[in-house]
Design an enzyme around this catalytic site. Structure first.
Site, PDB file in Angstrom:
ATOM      1  N   LYS A   1       0.897  -1.341  -0.303  1.00 37.56           N
ATOM      2  CA  LYS A   1      -0.162   0.069  -0.197  1.00 37.56           C
ATOM      3  C   LYS A   1       1.121   0.887  -0.034  1.00 37.56           C
ATOM      4  CE  LYS A   1      -4.414  -1.444   1.904  1.00 37.56           C
ATOM      5  NZ  LYS A   1      -5.685  -1.765   2.873  1.00 37.56           N
TER       6      LYS A   1
ATOM      7  N   LYS B   1     -10.113  -4.742  -4.064  1.00 35.11           N
ATOM      8  CA  LYS B   1     -11.097  -3.223  -3.791  1.00 35.11           C
ATOM      9  C   LYS B   1     -10.778  -2.350  -4.405  1.00 35.11           C
ATOM     10  CE  LYS B   1     -13.605  -4.008   0.273  1.00 35.11           C
ATOM     11  NZ  LYS B   1     -13.710  -3.779   2.109  1.00 35.11           N
TER      12      LYS B   1
ATOM     13  N   LYS C   1      -4.928 -10.885  -6.847  1.00 37.21           N
ATOM     14  CA  LYS C   1      -5.188 -10.909  -5.690  1.00 37.21           C
ATOM     15  C   LYS C   1      -6.862 -10.080  -6.498  1.00 37.21           C
ATOM     16  CE  LYS C   1      -5.648  -9.008  -2.111  1.00 37.21           C
ATOM     17  NZ  LYS C   1      -5.087  -8.081  -0.368  1.00 37.21           N
TER      18      LYS C   1
HETATM   19  P1  AMP Z   1     -10.566  -6.167   3.575  1.00 38.31           P
HETATM   20  O1  AMP Z   1     -11.400  -5.569   2.242  1.00 38.31           O
HETATM   21  O2  AMP Z   1      -9.251  -5.747   3.318  1.00 38.31           O
HETATM   22  O3  AMP Z   1     -11.435  -5.160   4.153  1.00 38.31           O
HETATM   23  O4  AMP Z   1     -11.506  -6.978   3.909  1.00 38.31           O
HETATM   24  C1  AMP Z   1     -12.181  -7.851   4.143  1.00 38.31           C
HETATM   25  C2  AMP Z   1     -12.075  -9.445   4.623  1.00 38.31           C
HETATM   26  O5  AMP Z   1     -12.123 -10.215   2.628  1.00 38.31           O
HETATM   27  C3  AMP Z   1     -10.952 -10.106   5.284  1.00 38.31           C
HETATM   28  O6  AMP Z   1     -10.839 -11.453   5.746  1.00 38.31           O
HETATM   29  C4  AMP Z   1      -9.924 -10.514   3.499  1.00 38.31           C
HETATM   30  O7  AMP Z   1      -8.864 -11.613   4.521  1.00 38.31           O
HETATM   31  C5  AMP Z   1     -11.165 -10.368   3.265  1.00 38.31           C
HETATM   32  N1  AMP Z   1     -10.193 -10.596   1.471  1.00 38.31           N
HETATM   33  C6  AMP Z   1     -10.188  -9.700   0.273  1.00 38.31           C
HETATM   34  N2  AMP Z   1      -9.763 -10.246  -1.170  1.00 38.31           N
HETATM   35  C7  AMP Z   1      -9.688 -11.348  -0.553  1.00 38.31           C
HETATM   36  C8  AMP Z   1      -9.781 -12.103  -1.789  1.00 38.31           C
HETATM   37  N3  AMP Z   1      -9.279 -11.560  -2.961  1.00 38.31           N
HETATM   38  N4  AMP Z   1      -9.808 -13.521  -1.462  1.00 38.31           N
HETATM   39  C9  AMP Z   1      -9.962 -13.962  -0.499  1.00 38.31           C
HETATM   40  N5  AMP Z   1     -10.621 -13.249   0.746  1.00 38.31           N
HETATM   41  C10 AMP Z   1     -10.330 -11.815   0.589  1.00 38.31           C
END
Ligand code: AMP
Ligand code: TRP
Length: 332
Positions: A111, A197, A194
């Site tokens: 990041k 968002k 990956k």
């Molecule tokens: P965040 O969007 O970073 O707040 O992530 C929220 C949750 O979604 C966390 O538990 C992440 O590990 C999971 N997560 C985010 N992106 C992925 C992805 N591409 N594959 C699997 N889990 C994800």
């Protein structure tokens, strides 16, 4: 005792990775014990946020939790900024976290990019706040996607450092729960990246509120390779796009990856894509519809978050008070 805690950042839209890597597992686990599901707005501001958008996203994430099946009779849903213990414990834990540990965090490196001089302290301290989110409830289990594993290891290290310093067994070391077939969902445009968002291309991800037409279009355009689908898991090692689409199919259909491979062995991508589209629409459609309906009554969402904050606070305050006592702060 089992106490589950997890959270998501109210930044941009939730996507299929968030759902399969985290939210779907939270729903499945929620009858095991006590659960806290947090909308981590303090974490969101580690990158710039527009205030109006942040408010909307905070409600939207809460709505997504409920729409996906988190039941407020069983689980506590709340906003991180409503429970001041997170920030307070975050400060205390920062005094038990050597810079060397933070320097190893890959998410910070990704990041922050190359321009370290301008990287923010909040972004650097992000994993310490995450440790506080978990430890301020003495949470025992933390269901997350694969990308959060390193942060969970750090949380255990920080808890251990605190316990050792005061010779207590105060903070339990939380167990990461990285469950299901889709622990790391990849971009639809590049099977080595990956699903995220923050990817500038919306075609790289399926958002939880995408219309059926858009889901169909994104899967149709998803990157593939020229070969027929493989017969064995080993062959997937060099075929990231095939691997990802088969993983998505398996996770959405609630079958094992092995079963998904067997089902499409020797077939063309078009067949897999058609069936993946069908199951994605079937699973995400009702969640998106419930989310939209919930977002029409923001007062109801706010009331759920207020109620959740009250319950979360009741758990966090005594643990924070005991932490302060151990550290040697004069009782207020
Ligand atoms: P965040 O969007 O970073 O707040 O992530 C929220 C949750 O979604 C966390 O538990 C992440 O590990 C999971 N997560 C985010 N992106 C992925 C992805 N591409 N594959 C699997 N889990 C994800
Ligand atoms: N860092 C997590 C992510 O980006 C979100 C998060 C913040 C979290 N606090 C947490 C996850 C506590 C689990 C437990 O995905």
């Amino acid at each position: 005792m089992t106490r589950i805690l997890s959270g998501m950042q109210p930044t941009n839209q939730l996507h299929l990775g968030n759902y399969l890597g985290a939210l779907k597992n939270w729903v499945a686990l929620q009858d095991r014990g006590e659960n806290l599901f947090c909308v981590v707005d303090l974490h969101a501001i580690t990158v710039p946020q527009d205030p109006e958008t942040l408010i909307r996203s905070t409600r939207e994430i809460a709505a997504a939790y409920i729409a996906a099946g988190i039941d407020t009779a069983q689980s506590i849903i709340f906003a991180q900024s409503h429970v001041s213990a997170h920030a307070e414990l975050g400060w205390i834990l920062g005094c038990f976290t050597p810079l060397g540990w933070l320097n190893r965090m890959t998410q910070f490196k990704e990041k922050a990019g190359k321009d370290r001089e301008n990287a923010l302290l909040g972004l650097y301290g992000y994993p310490v706040l995450m440790a506080a989110d978990i430890l301020t409830y003495h949470a025992t289990h933390v269901p997350v996607g694969e990308d959060q594993k390193q942060h969970l290891e750090l949380t255990r290290d920080i808890a251990g450092a605190f316990n050792r310093r005061y010779e207590v067994d105060f903070f339990p070391l939380p167990e990461p729960q990285i469950l299901g077939e889709a622990t790391r969902v990849m971009s639809l445009r590049d099977g080595t990246k990956k699903m995220s968002k923050s990817d500038p291309s919306d075609m790289s991800r399926i958002n939880m509120t995408d219309s059926p037409d858009l889901i169909a279009q994104k899967i149709r355009k998803a990157k593939t390779d020229p070969d027929a689908l493989p017969f064995s898991p080993d062959e997937l090692e060099t075929r990231p796009e095939a691997d990802n689409l088969l993983t998505l199919y398996a996770a959405l259909s609630d079958v094992s990856k092995r079963a998904a491979i067997a089902r499409f062995a020797g077939a063309q991508f078009s067949l897999l894509k058609a069936e993946l589209t069908e199951v994605a629409i079937e699973k995400l459609g009702p969640i998106a519809a419930r989310m939209t309906a919930l977002m029409e009554d923001t007062a109801a969402i706010d009331a759920i978050l207020r109620d959740g904050a009250e319950k979360a606070n009741a758990i966090a305050q005594p643990i924070l008070a005991e932490t302060k006592r151990l550290v040697g702060f004069l009782p207020g």
